[in-house]
Write a protein that holds these residues in place. Structure first.
Motif, mmCIF file in Angstrom:
data_model
loop_
_atom_site.group_PDB
_atom_site.id
_atom_site.type_symbol
_atom_site.label_atom_id
_atom_site.label_comp_id
_atom_site.label_asym_id
_atom_site.label_seq_id
_atom_site.Cartn_x
_atom_site.Cartn_y
_atom_site.Cartn_z
ATOM 1 N N LEU A 111 0.821 -1.210 0.000
ATOM 2 C CA LEU A 111 0.000 0.000 0.000
ATOM 3 C C LEU A 111 0.856 1.262 0.000
ATOM 4 O O LEU A 111 0.562 2.219 -0.727
ATOM 5 C CB LEU A 111 -0.938 -0.004 1.212
ATOM 6 C CG LEU A 111 -1.893 1.186 1.320
ATOM 7 C CD1 LEU A 111 -2.725 1.343 0.050
ATOM 8 C CD2 LEU A 111 -2.805 1.025 2.532
ATOM 9 N N ALA A 112 1.933 1.257 0.780
ATOM 10 C CA ALA A 112 2.820 2.425 0.823
ATOM 11 C C ALA A 112 3.419 2.694 -0.560
ATOM 12 O O ALA A 112 3.565 3.852 -0.978
ATOM 13 C CB ALA A 112 3.929 2.209 1.850
ATOM 14 N N THR A 113 3.756 1.638 -1.285
ATOM 15 C CA THR A 113 4.317 1.797 -2.632
ATOM 16 C C THR A 113 3.299 2.438 -3.564
ATOM 17 O O THR A 113 3.614 3.361 -4.329
ATOM 18 C CB THR A 113 4.751 0.427 -3.195
ATOM 19 O OG1 THR A 113 5.737 -0.137 -2.332
ATOM 20 C CG2 THR A 113 5.321 0.584 -4.592
ATOM 21 N N LEU A 114 2.062 1.966 -3.508
ATOM 22 C CA LEU A 114 1.005 2.538 -4.350
ATOM 23 C C LEU A 114 0.781 4.007 -4.027
ATOM 24 O O LEU A 114 0.617 4.846 -4.926
ATOM 25 C CB LEU A 114 -0.303 1.766 -4.148
ATOM 26 C CG LEU A 114 -0.445 0.444 -4.892
ATOM 27 C CD1 LEU A 114 -1.671 -0.316 -4.398
ATOM 28 C CD2 LEU A 114 -0.539 0.662 -6.400
ATOM 29 N N GLU A 115 0.784 4.337 -2.758
ATOM 30 C CA GLU A 115 0.533 5.726 -2.343
ATOM 31 C C GLU A 115 1.611 6.674 -2.840
ATOM 32 O O GLU A 115 1.366 7.878 -3.007
ATOM 33 C CB GLU A 115 0.422 5.789 -0.818
ATOM 34 C CG GLU A 115 -0.834 5.125 -0.279
ATOM 35 C CD GLU A 115 -0.849 5.029 1.245
ATOM 36 O OE1 GLU A 115 -1.948 4.869 1.813
ATOM 37 O OE2 GLU A 115 0.242 5.110 1.857
ATOM 38 N N GLN A 116 2.803 6.143 -3.107
ATOM 39 C CA GLN A 116 3.915 6.976 -3.583
ATOM 40 C C GLN A 116 3.962 7.081 -5.109
ATOM 41 O O GLN A 116 4.749 7.871 -5.651
ATOM 42 C CB GLN A 116 5.234 6.407 -3.072
ATOM 43 C CG GLN A 116 5.384 6.468 -1.552
ATOM 44 C CD GLN A 116 6.495 5.579 -1.031
ATOM 45 O OE1 GLN A 116 7.267 4.999 -1.806
ATOM 46 N NE2 GLN A 116 6.581 5.439 0.284
#
Length: 319
Positions: A111-116
């Motif tokens: 999720l953190a990767t997608l948010e970035q």
């Protein structure tokens, strides 16, 4: 990972080229035993190529992100077909497998990767057997962020064990100690629609080809042979002509449902019962014919005896 019938612990062999020292190696070894070889998984993933290749008709540069990329089978397949593939995973053993194949994968949270990621920067976001590892709140975030980062017409692919398969839902799903809960196809296919994807398709996977159209289905088939995996493919809205490029793959039907196998079993059972009844009717008809003949013979014998006795009595009276 793809659930399979459990193997006896006494029959399991783990191939080791070096001693297992890290915790991350456990899950890699576990997948090797219970999911299948890299070659097997890579071959299974080819079912998604007809969807993916249409993306290349939309865009010259096609970047994809694979969440929970594991040993990198999908990254390898996509790279071989002209996509710029990048994966993330939190398991060191899995990332080692990707590095051994020179695949682009990093240790990052999904999720953190997608948010970035920038808006509309990818043509495919995929997650094979990751959804069942996530809390529902995180899964919602993954779907919502995927819509944002996908280009128009882009695809979200989520594959997971299929609880419609009773053996999977009741037992083999729980072989993996990191699984949280099974996700019914109706729930997982509703999520992308709720967050704004234009359309979704459920692909039921890994069923037995010999059962398709078979007229002889057993109760064990009903319990264990419904497609053990399924995927939801969701497409972000694009122009009518662009969406139409994908119509052929979205209209196709995939796999075996529990309802299909159940109906086939009922038809098969009804046919067997009908055949059995006809056989019994035939036997009874033959037996009744034989009984009639025997009774007729006895009656004739009795009648003949009575007739002879009557004649004898008459002759005695005349005398």
């Amino acid at each position: 990972m793809k659930p399979q019938r459990p193997k006896s612990a006494t029959n399991i062999t783990i191939k080791q080229n070096k001693p297992i020292k890290q915790k991350g190696d456990f899950y890699r070894a576990f997948e090797d035993v219970y999911r299948g070889t890299r070659e097997e998984i890579k071959e299974r993933l080819r079912v998604y190529l007809p969807f993916a290749l249409h993306c290349q008709e939309l865009y010259d540069e096609c970047k994809i992100l694979d969440l929970g990329c594991g040993r990198g089978e999908w990254l390898e397949l996509m790279s071989e077909n002209g996509f710029k593939a990048f994966g993330v995973d939190l398991d060191d053993g899995m990332l080692d497998a990707c590095r051994e194949k020179a695949l682009h994968a990093e240790k990052k949270d999904a999720l953190a990767t997608l948010e970035q990621m920038p808006d509309e920067s990818l043509v495919i976001v995929s997650g094979f057997h990751i959804a069942e590892h996530l809390s529902f709140t995180i899964l919602q975030g993954v779907v919502e962020q995927s819509l944002r980062v996908l280009k128009p017409g882009g695809l979200l692919i989520l594959e997971t064990p299929n609880p419609e398969n009773i053996l999977v839902g009741a037992m083999s799903f729980y072989l993996d100690p990191t699984h949280l809960r099974p996700l019914p196809p109706q729930l997982l296919s509703f999520l992308p629609v709720f967050y704004g994807f234009e359309r979704t398709k459920i692909l039921r996977l890994q069923d037995s080809p010999k059962l398709r159209g078979s007229e002889k289905i057993t109760i064990l088939d009903v319990l264990s042979e419904t497609s053990p995996d399924y995927a939801v493919i969701a497409q972000k809205k694009a122009g009518i002509k662009r969406m139409a490029l994908f119509d052929d793959v979205f209209k196709k039907e995939y796999g075996l449902t529990l309802e299909t196998l159940g109906n086939s079993y009922e038809k098969s059972l009804s046919k067997e019962i009908e055949t059995a009844v006809e056989t019994m009717d035939g036997i009874m008809a033959r037996n009744m014919g034989q009984v009639r003949e025997e009774i007729g013979g006895h009656v004739s014998g009795i009648w003949a005896h009575l007739t002879e006795s009557g004649k004898a009595s008459g002759e005695e009276l005349e005398a």
